[in-house]
Design an enzyme around this catalytic site. Sequence first.
Site: not given
Length: 219
Positions: A27, A56, A82-84
């Site tokens: 996402t 996310a 975790i999208k960074i």
Amino acid sequence: MKIFLDTANIEQIKEAAELGVIDGVTTNPTLIAREKRNFVDLVREIYEIVDGPISAEVVSLEASGMIDEAQRLAKLGKNIAIKIPMTEEGLKAVKALSFEGIMTNVTLCFSPAQGLLAAKAGATFLSPFIGRLDDVSHEGMNLVRTIKQIYANYGYKTQIIVASIRHPLHVLEAATAGADIATVPFDVLKKLLKHPLTDIGIDRFLQDWQKLTDKEKAF
Ligand code: E4P
């Protein structure tokens, strides 16, 4: 190659999951905003449907804020990635999160140098954005090929997620390039499985089947 679904739409995720070919979900804030629902509730629901990494994305721009958001999101379950974003602050956050054993997906990657740094920082996943490069007349898939070569040269374990996919050919090229994962929008997934000759073939078989008598058809 694994296939992730690039959406936050629950109906699409359910339908794709039933096909048995979905290994995860990605996402981003844009996809979340389309659903007009609470972010965490949505991610939690996706988590229940799909058995695989669910990405996310954080929205803080500073490492401390990213880490704080990441730690809260990671509490949703071990499969949360975790999208960074690929920034200086993002790299600091990736390094810290990798020490904590939290999966990271470095996003908005547009160059091999960015891909190299993300791997060095300990990213679990890297998302090169192919379609957005094609949009500005750069051959997006070349980025995937180059990063793949760099990772192979040095044995980096970071998995390449081909992102910003626009059409089925992108998926095939990703597989040919040896990408670990392609994250595909729902419409592209549907296009991947269709072929007009399959539909014509089914029609012809059914028509021929009707030529049999009831006795001949019995089984
Ligand atoms: C996935 O991780 C990306 O956020 C997504 O593929 C971006 O796609 P877009 O370029 O179509 O917005």
